[in-house]
Motif scaffolding. Structure first.
Motif, PDB file in Angstrom:
ATOM      1  N   LYS A  20       0.892  -0.856   0.066  1.00 38.93           N
ATOM      2  CA  LYS A  20       0.077   0.181  -0.285  1.00 38.93           C
ATOM      3  C   LYS A  20       1.130   1.116   0.098  1.00 38.93           C
ATOM      4  CE  LYS A  20      -3.853   2.174   2.133  1.00 38.93           C
ATOM      5  NZ  LYS A  20      -4.667   2.722   0.688  1.00 38.93           N
ATOM      6  N   GLU A  22       1.211   5.133   0.176  1.00 38.80           N
ATOM      7  CA  GLU A  22       1.326   6.684   0.647  1.00 38.80           C
ATOM      8  C   GLU A  22      -0.229   7.492  -0.083  1.00 38.80           C
ATOM      9  OE1 GLU A  22       3.353   9.017   2.782  1.00 38.80           O
ATOM     10  OE2 GLU A  22       4.642   6.998   4.164  1.00 38.80           O
ATOM     11  N   GLU A  24      -1.457   6.353  -2.612  1.00 44.26           N
ATOM     12  CA  GLU A  24      -3.148   5.564  -3.365  1.00 44.26           C
ATOM     13  C   GLU A  24      -4.124   6.032  -2.290  1.00 44.26           C
ATOM     14  OE1 GLU A  24      -4.020   0.250  -2.759  1.00 44.26           O
ATOM     15  OE2 GLU A  24      -2.089   1.126  -3.798  1.00 44.26           O
ATOM     16  N   PRO A  25      -4.763   6.574  -4.008  1.00 43.31           N
ATOM     17  CA  PRO A  25      -6.201   6.824  -3.212  1.00 43.31           C
ATOM     18  C   PRO A  25      -7.326   5.615  -2.986  1.00 43.31           C
ATOM     19  CG  PRO A  25      -6.538   6.071  -5.977  1.00 43.31           C
ATOM     20  CD  PRO A  25      -5.258   6.193  -5.468  1.00 43.31           C
ATOM     21  N   TYR A  26      -7.701   5.814  -1.658  1.00 44.40           N
ATOM     22  CA  TYR A  26      -7.958   5.450   0.198  1.00 44.40           C
ATOM     23  C   TYR A  26      -9.812   5.674  -0.107  1.00 44.40           C
ATOM     24  CZ  TYR A  26      -6.682   8.858   3.120  1.00 44.40           C
ATOM     25  OH  TYR A  26      -5.779   9.792   3.653  1.00 44.40           O
ATOM     26  N   VAL A  27     -11.158   4.739   0.410  1.00 40.45           N
ATOM     27  CA  VAL A  27     -12.314   5.111  -0.132  1.00 40.45           C
ATOM     28  C   VAL A  27     -12.626   6.421   1.305  1.00 40.45           C
ATOM     29  CG1 VAL A  27     -14.741   4.605   0.411  1.00 40.45           C
ATOM     30  CG2 VAL A  27     -12.598   3.379  -0.847  1.00 40.45           C
ATOM     31  N   THR A  28     -12.948   7.228   1.906  1.00 39.57           N
ATOM     32  CA  THR A  28     -12.878   8.043   2.671  1.00 39.57           C
ATOM     33  C   THR A  28     -14.424   7.926   2.564  1.00 39.57           C
ATOM     34  OG1 THR A  28     -13.414  10.519   1.542  1.00 39.57           O
ATOM     35  CG2 THR A  28     -11.141  10.029   2.184  1.00 39.57           C
ATOM     36  N   LEU A  46     -13.697   9.346  -2.682  1.00 38.88           N
ATOM     37  CA  LEU A  46     -12.327   8.834  -2.289  1.00 38.88           C
ATOM     38  C   LEU A  46     -10.856  10.118  -1.867  1.00 38.88           C
ATOM     39  CD1 LEU A  46     -11.522   7.115  -5.733  1.00 38.88           C
ATOM     40  CD2 LEU A  46     -12.284   6.222  -3.263  1.00 38.88           C
ATOM     41  N   SER A  47      -9.629   9.951  -0.740  1.00 37.34           N
ATOM     42  CA  SER A  47      -8.932  10.351  -1.013  1.00 37.34           C
ATOM     43  C   SER A  47      -8.680  11.573  -1.569  1.00 37.34           C
ATOM     44  CB  SER A  47      -8.034   9.968  -0.240  1.00 37.34           C
ATOM     45  OG  SER A  47      -7.264   8.666  -0.586  1.00 37.34           O
TER      46      SER A  47
END
Length: 131
Positions: A20, A22, A24-28, A46-47
């Motif tokens: 993973k 830093e 990389e987009p993630y669900v917020t 997404l972030s």
């Protein structure tokens, strides 16, 4: 020897696991609802600035929109509706058709004011049967 093989296998699996990063987009934020009457709604963010939302009646009507950040740092937004007449997007970034030349507008107006006999008969028929 068996313990060594198991240990090496576990080490191999841990190294093969996806990393993973830093950036990389993630669900917020995420929400979703489907109702027994066919209505639904879902949304997520997404972030990295991507946001999506849609609601409607399954197979009949939908309204929604999404946004993302362009490589130039500009927020691009698109809103839409979709129904039996098709998909109707709206956004300031979408291309627009050129204006209709004045000559063409005058020609269309003339054609509407001077229908052919067949067009006139069709208009009269529609007036009689649509009341």
């Amino acid at each position: 020897m068996f313990k060594f093989v198991v240990l090496m296998a576990l080490l191999g699996f841990s190294l093969a696991a996806p990393q993973k990063y830093e950036d990389e987009p993630y669900v917020t934020r995420q929400a979703s609802q489907v109702n027994p009457d066919g209505t639904y709604g879902h949304e997520y963010e997404l972030s990295n600035g991507v946001a999506v939302q849609e609601s409607g009646i399954g197979g009949q009507y939908a309204t929604g929109g999404f946004q993302h950040i362009s490589p130039e740092g500009e927020t691009i937004q698109l809103a839409y509706t979709a129904d039996e007449t098709g998909f109707h997007p709206q956004g300031t970034h979408l291309p627009t058709p050129p204006p209709i030349p004045e000559e063409i507008l005058r020609a269309i107006e003339y054609i509407q004011e001077h229908p052919t006999p067949e067009e006139q008969a069709d208009r009269e028929y529609r007036l009689q049967h649509n009341q």
